[in-house]
Design a protein around this motif. Structure first.
Motif, short mmCIF file in Angstrom:
data_model
loop_
_atom_site.label_atom_id
_atom_site.label_comp_id
_atom_site.label_asym_id
_atom_site.label_seq_id
_atom_site.Cartn_x
_atom_site.Cartn_y
_atom_site.Cartn_z
N ARG A 49 3.19 5.28 -2.46
CA ARG A 49 3.55 3.86 -2.32
C ARG A 49 3.64 3.46 -0.86
O ARG A 49 3.19 2.40 -0.45
N GLN A 50 4.27 4.32 -0.06
CA GLN A 50 4.43 4.02 1.36
C GLN A 50 3.07 3.96 2.06
O GLN A 50 2.83 3.06 2.89
N LEU A 51 2.18 4.89 1.75
CA LEU A 51 0.85 4.89 2.35
C LEU A 51 0.06 3.64 1.93
O LEU A 51 -0.60 3.00 2.76
N ALA A 52 0.13 3.30 0.65
CA ALA A 52 -0.57 2.12 0.15
C ALA A 52 -0.07 0.86 0.84
O ALA A 52 -0.86 0.01 1.27
N ASP A 53 1.25 0.75 0.98
CA ASP A 53 1.84 -0.41 1.66
C ASP A 53 1.41 -0.46 3.12
O ASP A 53 1.03 -1.51 3.63
#
Length: 92
Positions: A29-33
């Motif tokens: 999620r952090q990478l996608a964001d």
């Protein structure tokens, strides 16, 4: 396809693997964001949830579950790759 005849492979895919409960989903999620990339949720998690809803909380994965899980994950990834390609995203 590019003008030089080379097929466009689409956005690069980042895959996180590892043991359960090690933070892969949080990191994804952090990478996608951070990169503004789509996140493809893990199909197996939803598959197990649905199986337990139908068969009871004690239902476990069986050998025959592997193929539908793999096909479901591949379908999600292909749909996300198509959407990312149309949006001009370079990462999936």
């Amino acid at each position: 396809m590019h003008e030089d005849g080379v097929r466009d492979a689409g956005p690069a895919r980042v895959v996180l693997t590892g043991s359960e409960s090690t933070g892969k989903t949080v990191l994804a999620r952090q990478l996608a964001d951070h990169y503004g990339a789509p996140l493809v949720p893990e199909f197996a998690r939803d598959f197990v949830r649905e199986k337990r809803r139908r068969e009871g909380e004690g239902a476990a994965l069986e050998y025959g579950d592997h193929e539908p899980i793999a096909r479901g994950q591949m379908a999600r990834e292909m749909a996300a790759a198509d959407a990312a390609r149309q949006a001009g995203a370079r990462l999936l």
